[in-house]
Design a protein around this motif. Structure first.
Motif, PDB file in Angstrom:
ATOM      1  N   TYR A   1       5.498   3.359 -11.029  1.00  0.00           N
ATOM      2  CA  TYR A   1       6.552   3.363  -9.851  1.00  0.00           C
ATOM      3  C   TYR A   1       7.040   5.057  -9.815  1.00  0.00           C
ATOM      4  O   TYR A   1       7.517   5.482 -10.651  1.00  0.00           O
ATOM      5  CB  TYR A   1       7.795   2.740  -9.674  1.00  0.00           C
TER       6      TYR A   1
ATOM      7  N   ARG B   1       6.376   5.159  -3.953  1.00  0.00           N
ATOM      8  CA  ARG B   1       5.030   4.719  -4.106  1.00  0.00           C
ATOM      9  C   ARG B   1       4.660   4.056  -5.481  1.00  0.00           C
ATOM     10  O   ARG B   1       5.259   4.380  -6.416  1.00  0.00           O
ATOM     11  CB  ARG B   1       4.011   5.880  -3.951  1.00  0.00           C
TER      12      ARG B   1
ATOM     13  N   GLY C   1       1.861   1.972  -7.929  1.00  0.00           N
ATOM     14  CA  GLY C   1       0.319   1.594  -8.368  1.00  0.00           C
ATOM     15  C   GLY C   1       0.372   0.513  -9.269  1.00  0.00           C
ATOM     16  O   GLY C   1       0.890   0.381 -10.193  1.00  0.00           O
TER      17      GLY C   1
ATOM     18  N   CYS D   1      -7.372  -1.487  -9.083  1.00  0.00           N
ATOM     19  CA  CYS D   1      -6.175  -0.671  -8.876  1.00  0.00           C
ATOM     20  C   CYS D   1      -5.906  -0.665  -7.305  1.00  0.00           C
ATOM     21  O   CYS D   1      -6.622  -0.787  -6.611  1.00  0.00           O
ATOM     22  CB  CYS D   1      -6.656   0.778  -9.261  1.00  0.00           C
ATOM     23  N   LYS D   2      -4.519  -0.683  -7.337  1.00  0.00           N
ATOM     24  CA  LYS D   2      -4.118  -0.700  -5.706  1.00  0.00           C
ATOM     25  C   LYS D   2      -2.949   0.110  -5.799  1.00  0.00           C
ATOM     26  O   LYS D   2      -1.878   0.156  -6.595  1.00  0.00           O
ATOM     27  CB  LYS D   2      -3.840  -2.173  -5.450  1.00  0.00           C
ATOM     28  N   THR D   3      -2.738   0.752  -4.370  1.00  0.00           N
ATOM     29  CA  THR D   3      -1.319   1.687  -4.504  1.00  0.00           C
ATOM     30  C   THR D   3      -0.673   1.380  -3.080  1.00  0.00           C
ATOM     31  O   THR D   3      -1.436   0.672  -2.426  1.00  0.00           O
ATOM     32  CB  THR D   3      -1.910   3.076  -4.231  1.00  0.00           C
ATOM     33  N   SER D   4       0.509   1.410  -3.002  1.00  0.00           N
ATOM     34  CA  SER D   4       1.349   1.073  -1.777  1.00  0.00           C
ATOM     35  C   SER D   4       2.764   1.938  -1.561  1.00  0.00           C
ATOM     36  O   SER D   4       2.875   2.511  -2.451  1.00  0.00           O
ATOM     37  CB  SER D   4       1.869  -0.416  -1.845  1.00  0.00           C
TER      38      SER D   4
ATOM     39  N   ALA E   1      -3.602   4.504 -10.392  1.00  0.00           N
ATOM     40  CA  ALA E   1      -3.713   3.800  -9.116  1.00  0.00           C
ATOM     41  C   ALA E   1      -2.810   4.540  -8.018  1.00  0.00           C
ATOM     42  O   ALA E   1      -2.898   4.633  -6.998  1.00  0.00           O
ATOM     43  CB  ALA E   1      -3.222   2.327  -9.156  1.00  0.00           C
ATOM     44  N   LEU E   2      -1.893   5.138  -9.008  1.00  0.00           N
ATOM     45  CA  LEU E   2      -0.872   6.241  -8.071  1.00  0.00           C
ATOM     46  C   LEU E   2      -1.594   7.265  -7.136  1.00  0.00           C
ATOM     47  O   LEU E   2      -1.117   8.116  -6.320  1.00  0.00           O
ATOM     48  CB  LEU E   2       0.188   6.907  -8.726  1.00  0.00           C
TER      49      LEU E   2
ATOM     50  N   ASP F   1      -5.771   6.079  -2.656  1.00  0.00           N
ATOM     51  CA  ASP F   1      -5.221   5.604  -1.178  1.00  0.00           C
ATOM     52  C   ASP F   1      -5.433   4.227  -0.934  1.00  0.00           C
ATOM     53  O   ASP F   1      -4.787   3.817   0.195  1.00  0.00           O
ATOM     54  CB  ASP F   1      -5.948   6.535  -0.288  1.00  0.00           C
TER      55      ASP F   1
END
Length: 524
Positions: A375, A381, A383, A400-403, A492-493, A496
């Motif tokens: 975080y 953001r 990851g 891996c995923k980011t938001s 992941a951070l 995109d």
């Protein structure tokens, strides 16, 4: 039985308080002892009555007066100077007060807590009795006073507005009202296929409001909308620079006439320093830069003792010599270090134990799914990462995923676990162990207790999915046993979108995989 005069009804509380205080007059002289007695004994006497009845303001003021007299050392008919108002002494210690409760506000807070219990536990006997008499066809939040109400109900209803000030709707089955749209609008008008219509949300609401809305997870297990308590929280983490605003108001610096004799002592770390500093904040910065850690601790302790010497002289006409101040400071430091020695050893033992923790391969027929989240507080953001490995430690799947929409580390960990479960469902995995380092999240998932956090509905989804999959279980490990997931979550951070690797992963993780495999090799 409460009569016409509420004051006379509860007057016995004042007599009980005075009886306690009068017996302590000549026994406890130290401020610390007085503080403990007032908070642990006197204010505890009032707790039960304040949880049920709204005490008269006159009585609250008189009780505060009794506690103030006890604090300043008055006898029953004495009239001495009170150097600070009781209201200012009720300010939190962080802000310069002593944290004594303001009785009228404390009374309303306890009553609001009772209304909150009625709201979240409507099946209790008390809630059913009150509902049948006072709000049979509505909620307790919309209840009216009624005809000939009891003293208890009158008291509880007086705190409803306080409770309403902190209540918000947590989205579940999206039937809660959307206040900013049309009067009959519902939250489901902002959703499409179980997701927020981000463009519509940003068009209707302000930018800050839209970001908060898009963070809210959407429930997948048909949980009803729930009202939760979300009081505003003051910022707890303060910068070191903010401490100067408190420090510069204190005494004990180099230029203080009452402290010159102490700092000029031969054993003083600042004996030969010039006396040109005006701001104590600047002086303190110099102390931190120039002195060793032991000297900084000694200087801080001596400053506190100088302040206590000043108070002793002003209020008790007793003045301590400089030898007493220095010796007392050194004794205090030694006592503190001795008291901290045992816990430190315990912490070292825990750290040694954690250093031995390594990733452990599952037995044959199972897969282990490690999950983690990173975080970024500044950009809000998150990851998330999921890695699936078999009994030989071979990687089957990495994700891996980011938001950009996350409110806290805990919320990010919940999202990571949820994504791991969904990925396992998509891959139709039968037997699996889900392993993560977020102990509080794992504890909440394994508990049947209702969770009222913002991410509580997602925890409900996770529980429901695990209930339908009895061969899945969630366990805890330390970071040392979750190194691959920790590395990929930070990776992941920097991406995109969501990325998935089959029997592979991003570059840089191979050494961690080999390290985990080597720890699980069986001896020949």
């Amino acid at each position: 039985m409460v009569g016409r005069s509420k004051y006379n009804t509860f007057r016995g509380i004042k007599d009980r308080v005075w009886l306690k205080i009068s017996n302590w007059k000549n026994q406890f002289r130290m401020p610390v002892g007085k503080e403990i007695l007032l908070k642990a004994v006197i204010q505890a006497i009032l707790t039960y009555h304040m949880s049920v009845f709204l005490l008269p303001k006159r009585l609250c003021m008189e009780l505060a007066g009794l506690m103030s007299k006890f604090w300043w050392g008055h006898k029953e008919n004495d009239k001495k100077i009170k150097w600070m108002s009781w209201g200012k002494m009720g300010v939190s210690k962080f802000n310069g007060g002593l944290g004594f409760r303001e009785l009228e506000s404390f009374n309303k807070a306890l009553l609001a807590k009772q209304v909150w219990r009625i709201l979240i536990n409507p099946s209790s006997i008390v809630a059913r009795v009150l509902k049948d008499k006072y709000f049979k066809r509505t909620s307790v939040l919309n209840a009216k006073l009624g005809i000939y109400p009891s003293m208890i109900w009158r008291s509880l209803r007086s705190s409803i507005e306080l409770l309403k000030g902190g209540l918000v709707w947590r989205v579940g089955d999206v039937q809660s009202p959307a206040r900013i749209l049309e009067p009959d609008a519902r939250v489901d008008q902002l959703l499409e296929d179980g997701k927020w219509k981000s463009e519509l949300v940003k068009e209707i609401f302000k930018e800050e409001e839209a970001e908060i809305i898009l963070i809210i997870p959407i429930n997948q297990s048909n949980m009803v909308d729930k009202q939760i308590w979300t009081p505003s929280k003051k910022e707890r983490d303060q910068k070191v620079g903010n401490l100067h605003t408190v420090v510069v108001r204190s005494r004990g610096g180099r230029n203080c006439p009452a402290a010159v004799d102490v700092w000029a002592e031969v054993n003083s770390p600042v004996q030969k320093w010039p006396m040109g500093e005006v701001d104590l904040g600047q002086l303190w910065n110099r102390v931190v830069d120039k002195c060793s850690e032991e000297e900084v601790v000694l200087i801080a302790t001596v400053m506190r003792n100088i302040w206590l010497r000043r108070n002793s002289f002003v209020f008790e006409e007793f003045f301590s010599s400089l030898d007493v101040i220095l010796n007392k400071a050194k004794a205090s430091i030694e006592a503190y270090q001795e008291a901290q020695s045992k816990p430190v050893k315990a912490i070292e033992q825990i750290q040694v134990h954690r250093e031995k923790v390594r990733w452990k391969a599952p037995r044959e027929g199972l897969v282990k799914i490690n999950w983690d989240a990173a975080y970024d507080l500044k950009s809000k953001r998150m990851g998330i990462e999921v890695v699936i490995r078999d009994a030989k430690g071979e990687v089957l799947v990495s994700l891996c995923k980011t938001s950009f929409h996350s409110v806290s580390v805990a919320a990010a960990e919940v999202v990571a676990l949820w994504r791991a479960l969904i990925l396992s469902t998509e891959l139709n995995i039968g037997k699996a162990i889900f392993e993560g380092k977020a102990f509080s999240i794992i504890q909440a998932v394994c508990s049947s207790e209702e969770r009222l956090e913002w991410h509580g509905q997602r925890l409900g989804d996770i529980r429901e999915l695990l209930r339908r999959r009895p061969l899945w279980r969630v366990i805890h490990t330390y970071r040392e046993g979750n190194l691959v997931a920790d590395f990929l979550a930070k990776f992941a951070l920097n991406i995109d979108d969501e990325k998935v690797w089959i029997e592979d992963g991003p570059s840089g993780y191979e050494s961690l995989i080999l390290g985990d495999k080597s720890c699980n090799l069986k001896p020949l």
